[in-house]
Design a protein around this motif. Structure first.
Motif, PDB file in Angstrom:
ATOM      1  N   ALA A 472      32.020  35.654  38.421  1.00 53.20           N
ATOM      2  CA  ALA A 472      33.035  34.874  38.775  1.00 53.20           C
ATOM      3  C   ALA A 472      32.852  33.313  39.083  1.00 53.20           C
ATOM      4  CB  ALA A 472      33.603  35.141  40.159  1.00 53.20           C
ATOM      5  N   SER A 473      33.772  32.437  38.680  1.00 49.40           N
ATOM      6  CA  SER A 473      33.366  30.852  38.904  1.00 49.40           C
ATOM      7  C   SER A 473      32.921  30.366  40.238  1.00 49.40           C
ATOM      8  CB  SER A 473      34.447  30.034  38.194  1.00 49.40           C
ATOM      9  OG  SER A 473      35.571  30.459  39.251  1.00 49.40           O
ATOM     10  N   MET A 481      31.126  45.732  46.065  1.00 51.05           N
ATOM     11  CA  MET A 481      31.759  46.624  45.483  1.00 51.05           C
ATOM     12  C   MET A 481      32.021  47.990  46.530  1.00 51.05           C
ATOM     13  SD  MET A 481      31.807  45.071  42.653  1.00 51.05           S
ATOM     14  CE  MET A 481      32.408  46.345  41.224  1.00 51.05           C
ATOM     15  N   TYR A 482      33.362  48.152  46.761  1.00 49.03           N
ATOM     16  CA  TYR A 482      33.656  49.209  47.703  1.00 49.03           C
ATOM     17  C   TYR A 482      33.607  50.415  47.449  1.00 49.03           C
ATOM     18  CZ  TYR A 482      35.417  45.097  50.369  1.00 49.03           C
ATOM     19  OH  TYR A 482      35.287  43.792  50.958  1.00 49.03           O
ATOM     20  N   VAL A 483      33.319  50.724  46.304  1.00 49.51           N
ATOM     21  CA  VAL A 483      33.246  52.355  45.876  1.00 49.51           C
ATOM     22  C   VAL A 483      32.003  52.554  45.124  1.00 49.51           C
ATOM     23  CG1 VAL A 483      35.893  52.611  45.655  1.00 49.51           C
ATOM     24  CG2 VAL A 483      34.423  51.764  43.732  1.00 49.51           C
ATOM     25  N   GLN A 484      31.617  53.849  45.030  1.00 47.25           N
ATOM     26  CA  GLN A 484      30.412  54.254  44.715  1.00 47.25           C
ATOM     27  C   GLN A 484      30.001  54.025  43.227  1.00 47.25           C
ATOM     28  OE1 GLN A 484      30.528  58.360  46.225  1.00 47.25           O
ATOM     29  NE2 GLN A 484      28.287  58.120  46.612  1.00 47.25           N
ATOM     30  N   SER A 485      28.814  53.696  42.976  1.00 46.29           N
ATOM     31  CA  SER A 485      28.437  53.407  41.485  1.00 46.29           C
ATOM     32  C   SER A 485      27.521  54.584  41.039  1.00 46.29           C
ATOM     33  CB  SER A 485      27.711  51.874  41.559  1.00 46.29           C
ATOM     34  OG  SER A 485      26.792  52.042  40.131  1.00 46.29           O
ATOM     35  N   VAL A 552      39.835  38.399  43.318  1.00 46.78           N
ATOM     36  CA  VAL A 552      39.815  37.408  41.973  1.00 46.78           C
ATOM     37  C   VAL A 552      38.564  37.501  41.521  1.00 46.78           C
ATOM     38  CG1 VAL A 552      40.176  35.163  41.495  1.00 46.78           C
ATOM     39  CG2 VAL A 552      41.581  36.187  43.096  1.00 46.78           C
ATOM     40  N   ALA A 553      37.665  37.900  42.270  1.00 47.20           N
ATOM     41  CA  ALA A 553      36.114  37.784  41.962  1.00 47.20           C
ATOM     42  C   ALA A 553      35.991  39.167  40.771  1.00 47.20           C
ATOM     43  CB  ALA A 553      34.953  37.784  42.890  1.00 47.20           C
ATOM     44  N   TYR A 554      36.421  40.129  40.950  1.00 45.77           N
ATOM     45  CA  TYR A 554      36.546  41.164  40.067  1.00 45.77           C
ATOM     46  C   TYR A 554      37.304  41.029  38.929  1.00 45.77           C
ATOM     47  CZ  TYR A 554      35.349  43.977  44.444  1.00 45.77           C
ATOM     48  OH  TYR A 554      34.847  44.759  45.561  1.00 45.77           O
TER      49      TYR A 554
END
Length: 684
Positions: A472-473, A481-485, A552-554
């Motif tokens: 993100a700019s 990142m709120y959920v598991q990867s 917005v960053a996402y």
């Protein structure tokens, strides 16, 4: 860019869906209906089609009937008078019958109601002491009764312009007829998969019998079955439809992003014309005295045109039968503009660079009324806000038309789809997969992503630090990142950045501050994404995450990823804000492209407030996304890659030529100003 020239059963552009769910306790129903006043309201509204009622949710009929029950307090035959008024002035009049709910018939046949597994009657309430409608089971003799009503209506009014059947769903029922069906088929009703089988039998039985009833005198009678949402992936059901009506009231719970998601799928079906259905209400159906701002309806109708749809606006006629003047002035404000724009919106096909394979379409049978999956919703928002040209796909559609495919978050790939995707990649297509999409049942990648996937992370949340050109700019630090990867380790591909783990998960044993623990100072050794040739994989369910969090960053990260993979194949570049919308249609019969630019500010108004006295089906209010002010946009720059030689560019319906530049296949121009909706037509 994909696109073709398709023709189908044609709807009119300017329809009203006129609800009339009317209590038996209201006197003098229809007593003030006046043909001339009704016709004048239609003219004020610029309306050329209006759906009117044969039978409502309460179960009452609004014309003489030998099958059902005529409304006890109706003065004259309301539907007949509406029918005759419309036919005099060349306004189409489809006929409405409530199919899935009927309170009148349950007074004599309560055994025909749908019964839940907890022995409760299904419906729009939880107690017989609460107001609401009674859900009917299509496996009972109710269906024969409904079909008799349909046959009677189309026989009494042979020149109706279609049949609209409402509330089409079949739950997992335990009524006497469904229990008998379990026994007949040797199925155990305690198992959900068996209850779904019998529900599917009831639903198929419904479609076959009601469609036949509607067409009993006229095999070409248009028929639409409304479930409140067009279910992607159930194309087997569309054989019972002549067209589609996309119920999507932005203020009624659907939101402003639901309609584009449905329209982008329906436009790609090819053989079914469709219309969007919004409402004149401030909230949703049945709101007497509720009015949205005229600018909101202008925008909503413009959006329907921009996404290749005809238009329908929902209203509810007051019980005495006199059309509400304010409502038809409100509708006319929008429909007068639609009428001017129709020549550039008929027989169009959508142009798309990206195909979004619908998570909902890949999920299997869906029997009940539903709303889109979070993965679809989040991906749709990213594509809208990033101003990409795209279609929504199911697994049976042609993948090869698209420069890039997106498989959002939870796509389970069966062998036939794997074969299609392998061929697509072999032909140079580009593939973006996220979350568990593209992984087999054991969690291993089904394509050569240039990395290994080692299962789910033990941490939730974790953090990502993408490579510089994807960030993100305004963010140069690890992003939560709120959920598991999935645990991704790049081997042969190009890493898209690092994952940072938190110090620990938040538990009773240890926590830090108000929310999750901060990230550790060193990267975890896992990657936040990989690109290998024409394949990109992101291990987080990023589209579901964007749907839920809206950061917005996402959005910037995801748009950057899509553009990184799409590269020079992207057909459009605009400087619009993310709240603006873009679509590109082709009118091949007219040798022109039509670029739609849309812009309105939506604002959340209202909030929680307790409601007493049975005001609505809800106990409290909630915020409503409204449009009030339409602010102009200035100096909008557009760059388009068009294969044809463009001769002129015009603003329509103004008929004004617009200066443009050409550089090979690229056409560029600037709009000094536009408000709400502007069509830019490129003639070749």
């Amino acid at each position: 860019m994909s696109g073709g020239c398709l023709f189908m059963y044609k709807l009119r552009f300017r329809q009203v869906h006129l609800d009339f769910h009317t209590s038996p306790d209201i006197p003098d129903v229809g007593s003030k209906f006046d043909k001339k006043q009704f016709q004048e309201a239609l003219k004020i509204g610029h309306i050329n089609s209006i759906t009117c009622f044969s039978k409502c949710h309460h179960g009452w009929s609004y014309h003489d009937t030998k099958v059902g029950r005529r409304h006890p307090n109706m003065q004259g035959e309301l539907f007949r008078r509406q029918y005759e008024a419309c036919k005099e002035i060349d306004v189409n009049i489809p006929i409405y019958l409530s199919a899935g709910v009927d309170n009148v018939i349950t007074m004599t046949h309560p055994e025909w109601r749908e019964i839940n597994t907890d022995a409760r009657f299904a419906g729009w309430f939880t107690s017989p002491l609460m107001p609401g409608f009674h859900k009917m089971c299509f496996n009972t003799p109710y269906l024969e009764y409904l079909c008799e009503q349909i046959r009677e209506a189309v026989t009494m009014f042979p020149e109706v312009d279609g049949v609209f059947l409402d509330i089409i769903s079949q739950g997992q029922c335990c009524c006497n007829w469904c229990m008998a069906k379990y026994r007949e088929l040797g199925l155990d009703p305690t198992k959900e998969e068996n209850r779904k089988i019998v529900a599917e039998i009831g639903l198929e039985r419904y479609y076959e019998m009601t469609t036949a009833a509607a067409k009993c005198n006229n095999p070409d009678m248009p028929v639409f079955h409304n479930s409140g949402h067009i279910r992607r992936g159930r194309r087997d059901l569309f054989k019972w439809f002549s067209h589609l009506e996309l119920e999507s009231l932005p203020t009624g719970g659907w939101g402003y992003d639901h309609f584009p998601l449905s329209a982008k799928y329906c436009k790609n079906l090819g053989n079914l014309d469709f219309l969007g259905m919004t409402g004149k209400f401030h909230t949703t159906w049945g709101e007497f005295g509720g009015y949205k701002h005229p600018n909101a309806l202008r925008y909503e109708c413009a959006a329907m045109l921009a996404f290749g749809s005809k238009c329908s606006v929902g209203d509810q006629l007051p019980p005495l039968g006199q059309a509400d003047k304010s409502t038809y002035e409100l509708i006319g404000h929008a429909y007068s503009e639609v009428e001017q724009k129709e020549p550039w919106c008929d027989d169009v096909t959508n142009i798309a660079d990206v195909g979004l394979l619908s998570s909902e379409a890949c999920a299997g049978v869906v029997l009940d009324r539903c709303h889109p999956s979070q993965a679809d919703t989040g991906a749709n928002r990213i594509l809208l806000e990033g101003h990409f040209l795209y279609d929504i796909l199911d697994v049976d559609m042609d993948f090869n038309k698209y420069k890039m495919l997106i498989l959002p978050d939870d796509i389970s790939i069966k062998s036939a789809v794997k074969t299609k995707l392998d061929a697509y990649l072999k032909n140079g297509g580009k593939l973006l997969m996220t979350g568990k999409s593209g992984l087999d049942d054991d969690g291993y990648a089904m394509f050569d992503i240039g990395a290994t996937v080692d299962g789910l992370s033990e941490y939730q949340p974790d953090y990502i630090l993408p490579i510089k050109k994807l960030r993100a700019s305004f963010v140069d630090s690890p992003l939560v990142m709120y959920v598991q990867s999935r645990r991704l380790k790049v081997t042969a591909g190009e890493s898209l950045g690092d994952v940072y783990d938190p110090y620990f998960n938040r538990t009773w044993e240890h926590f830090c501050g108000h929310q999750h623990a901060p990230y550790q100072p060193h990267a975890s050794g896992y990657d936040c994404g990989v690109v290998n040739g024409n394949i990109m994989y992101l291990p987080h369910p990023v589209f579901t995450l964007y749907c839920g969090m809206g950061a917005v960053a996402y959005k910037e990260f995801l748009c950057n990823c899509i553009r990184r993979l799409l590269g020079s194949d992207e057909s459009i570049c605009v400087n619009l804000p993310s709240t603006a919308r873009v679509s590109l249609m082709r009118q091949c019969g007219q040798n022109r492209y039509v670029l739609h630019l849309l812009y309105a500010n939506t604002v959340n108004r209202g909030g929680e407030m307790p409601l007493a006295g049975g005001t609505t089906t809800a106990d409290t209010t909630k915020s409503v996304e409204v449009i009030e002010d339409l602010t102009p946009l200035y100096n909008t720059t557009v760059l388009l890659k068009i294969p044809e030689h463009i001769k002129t560019v015009t603003l329509e319906p103004q008929g004004k030529e617009l200066p443009f530049k050409k550089d090979g296949r690229t056409v560029s121009f600037t709009l000094d100003e536009f408000t709400c909706h502007q069509m830019v037509v490129l003639h070749y």
